[in-house]
Design an enzyme around this catalytic site. Structure first.
Site, short mmCIF file in Angstrom:
data_model
loop_
_atom_site.label_atom_id
_atom_site.label_comp_id
_atom_site.label_asym_id
_atom_site.label_seq_id
_atom_site.Cartn_x
_atom_site.Cartn_y
_atom_site.Cartn_z
N ASN A 12 136.28 -44.17 -16.16
CA ASN A 12 136.39 -42.71 -16.02
C ASN A 12 137.73 -42.33 -16.65
OD1 ASN A 12 136.54 -40.09 -15.20
ND2 ASN A 12 136.22 -40.49 -13.02
N ARG A 103 131.85 -42.41 -17.71
CA ARG A 103 131.65 -41.01 -17.37
C ARG A 103 131.98 -40.21 -18.62
NH1 ARG A 103 135.09 -37.26 -13.17
NH2 ARG A 103 133.86 -35.38 -13.57
N HIS A 191 130.28 -31.44 -13.66
CA HIS A 191 130.39 -32.14 -12.37
C HIS A 191 129.02 -32.67 -11.91
CE1 HIS A 191 134.25 -29.66 -11.55
NE2 HIS A 191 134.60 -30.91 -11.86
N GLY A 220 137.99 -29.98 -6.71
CA GLY A 220 139.01 -30.97 -7.00
C GLY A 220 140.04 -30.34 -7.91
N ARG A 251 143.12 -24.67 -14.79
CA ARG A 251 142.19 -23.91 -15.65
C ARG A 251 141.90 -22.55 -15.03
NH1 ARG A 251 137.67 -28.44 -15.94
NH2 ARG A 251 139.19 -29.91 -15.11
N GLU A 389 131.46 -40.18 -7.88
CA GLU A 389 130.93 -40.07 -9.24
C GLU A 389 130.78 -41.44 -9.89
OE1 GLU A 389 134.13 -37.45 -9.36
OE2 GLU A 389 133.06 -35.91 -10.47
P1 ADP Z 1 140.04 -34.69 -9.82
O1 ADP Z 1 139.28 -33.46 -10.21
O2 ADP Z 1 141.22 -34.98 -10.71
O3 ADP Z 1 139.18 -35.90 -9.51
P2 ADP Z 1 140.47 -34.59 -6.96
O4 ADP Z 1 139.03 -34.47 -6.59
O5 ADP Z 1 141.18 -35.84 -6.59
O6 ADP Z 1 140.74 -34.25 -8.48
O7 ADP Z 1 141.24 -33.35 -6.27
C1 ADP Z 1 142.60 -33.13 -6.47
C2 ADP Z 1 143.00 -31.95 -5.59
O8 ADP Z 1 142.69 -32.26 -4.23
C3 ADP Z 1 144.48 -31.61 -5.64
O9 ADP Z 1 144.65 -30.20 -5.70
C4 ADP Z 1 144.97 -32.11 -4.30
O10 ADP Z 1 146.07 -31.38 -3.81
C5 ADP Z 1 143.77 -31.86 -3.43
N1 ADP Z 1 143.83 -32.63 -2.20
C6 ADP Z 1 143.70 -33.95 -2.02
N2 ADP Z 1 143.89 -34.27 -0.71
C7 ADP Z 1 144.16 -33.10 -0.09
C8 ADP Z 1 144.44 -32.72 1.27
N3 ADP Z 1 144.51 -33.63 2.22
N4 ADP Z 1 144.65 -31.42 1.53
C9 ADP Z 1 144.60 -30.49 0.56
N5 ADP Z 1 144.31 -30.77 -0.72
C10 ADP Z 1 144.10 -32.05 -1.02
#
Ligand code: ADP
Length: 407
Positions: A12, A103, A191, A220, A251, A389
């Protein structure tokens, strides 16, 4: 790791990270049983070109690497991919991988399902780079690196767009001159690997809900919603590119296209506009503090609060829009980093949905990231389901491996 079972890698490659997961593929219980790949190790390198950090661990949590590198040693994705593979290969020496699943963000209108990669597929994926400039080039870097190092390796591309391939014409159109639709300028949705996983998971944990009208909120760094009927995607908030729909970490989400025209008329180049819309907007641009939801929730800055309020407002608005598409709502599911881990964001989104949908949360269940977080009185059940994923890529790759008689 059992030497008897074939091993596959899942790659990924994101905009500043490369993640590689190792799966073993046990024999299916009987001829008609589905394959169930099992995660055995995971390695990732983040901060490529800025502050590279490698971490790798076995599935039982045992850490095998946790190291920072000078930028010069991991300047690009090619170097990152080689490094992660090298670390993981220590445990693979006796049982090298027989297939690699990638991915891939954009499959355009050519690919409605996972595909075995060859030169023709690579050329078609290259043509889609302008539609996913942040991700597609990195996906292709990893694919090319493997092709160079091991030309006979079975490589499989699994697309974030494919789950949405059956969308009705109305969900695909943008009101531009029709000739552009025929040229592929249409709403695809992204997604999809996450949504495919959630559809499968929901059918296991709540089969009655899975058959109904469901909205999944993948929140995310990137964020989108998917409207599903009977486990199939019928619409999504993302469109031609992964810029559309909800505001995200960096974004912009949906904006008036007139704003883009205005920027161009001020003399900004297409590249500069692209950098701003993909990298300097969303939560980061609005707050001026961070793109990271955890940082914003902890911040006292008024614009951090404004950014979170806007995020919740827009997510709720788009949930309303997709409920119209579905003709109602039988379940709302939260997933991904924010969706699965952030009680305050979920409660702010759901507060907007109380009047129209009769949604109310069980405060304690929400606080604990429980599986069902709606109250007994809620007209619509609300669930939290972590996504996987890579697991979906592993499954598609293992199926392709069997179909090709490998492993
Ligand atoms: P990606 O799209 O890069 O895979 P993720 O699914 O890991 O991203 O999501 C990243 C986001 O999730 C970030 O904004 C991070 O702050 C948020 N995040 C992760 N854990 C927490 C939490 N415990 N509380 C609030 N936000 C969280």
């Amino acid at each position: 790791m059992s030497a008897a079972h074939p091993v596959i890698l899942v790659v990924n490659a994101g905009s500043s990270s490369v993640k590689v997961s190792v799966y073993t593929v046990p024999e299916a219980a009987h001829d008609n049983a589905d394959i169930n790949p099992v995660l055995s190790a995971h390695g990732q390198i983040e901060g490529i070109g800025v502050a590279p950090r490698l971490r790798a661990s076995m599935a039982d949590g045992h850490v095998v690497a946790d190291e920072s590198f000078p930028v010069s040693q991991v300047a690009d994705h090619d170097a990152a991919f080689r490094l992660v593979r090298l670390v993981l290969s220590v445990g693979l020496r006796d049982n090298p991988p027989v297939a690699i699943g990638h991915r891939v963000v954009h499959g355009g209108s050519d690919f409605a399902q996972a595909v075995r990669i060859d030169d023709d597929v690579i050329a078609r994926l290259e043509a889609l780079i302008p539609l996913a400039p942040l991700h597609q080039p990195h996906n292709l870097t990893a694919i090319r690196a493997v092709r160079k190092a091991a030309p006979d390796m079975l490589q499989v591309a699994c697309f974030d767009t494919a789950f949405h391939a059956g969308h009705d014409m109305l969900a695909q159109l943008m009101a531009l001159p029709y000739a552009y639709y025929e040229r592929g300028i249409r709403r695809y949705g992204f997604h999809g690997l996450s949504y495919e996983y959630i559809a499968r998971r929901l059918s296991q944990v709540a089969p009655d809900l899975a058959e109904g009208r469901v909205i999944v909120a993948h929140l995310g760094n990137g964020a989108s919603l998917c409207a599903m009927r009977n486990g199939r995607s019928v619409d999504s908030t993302m469109g031609l590119t992964a810029l559309d729909g909800l505001p995200m970490g960096t974004r912009c989400g949906s904006i008036d296209p007139g704003a883009v025209l205005w920027l161009a008329q001020q003399g900004m180049t297409a590249d500069a506009i692209q950098s701003m819309l993909y990298g300097e907007s969303g939560l980061k641009g609005l707050s001026g503090v961070s793109s990271d939801m955890r940082v914003l929730l902890a911040s006292e800055a008024p614009r951090a609060r404004l950014a979170v309020d806007f995020y919740a407002y827009r997510a709720a608005q788009e949930i309303g829009k997709l409920a119209v598409t579905l003709g109602g709502l039988d379940a709302l599911i939260f997933t991904a980093g924010i969706g699965a881990n952030s009680p305050p964001v979920r409660s702010r989104i759901c507060a907007h949905l109380e009047t129209l949908f009769g949604i109310s949360l069980d405060a304690a269940a929400n606080e604990e990231n429980g599986q069902r977080i709606s109250s007994n009185a809620s007209r619509v059940p609300v669930l939290v389901l972590p996504t996987d994923e890579e697991g979906i890529v592993a499954l598609s790759t293992a199926r392709m491996m069997k179909a090709c008689g490998k492993g």
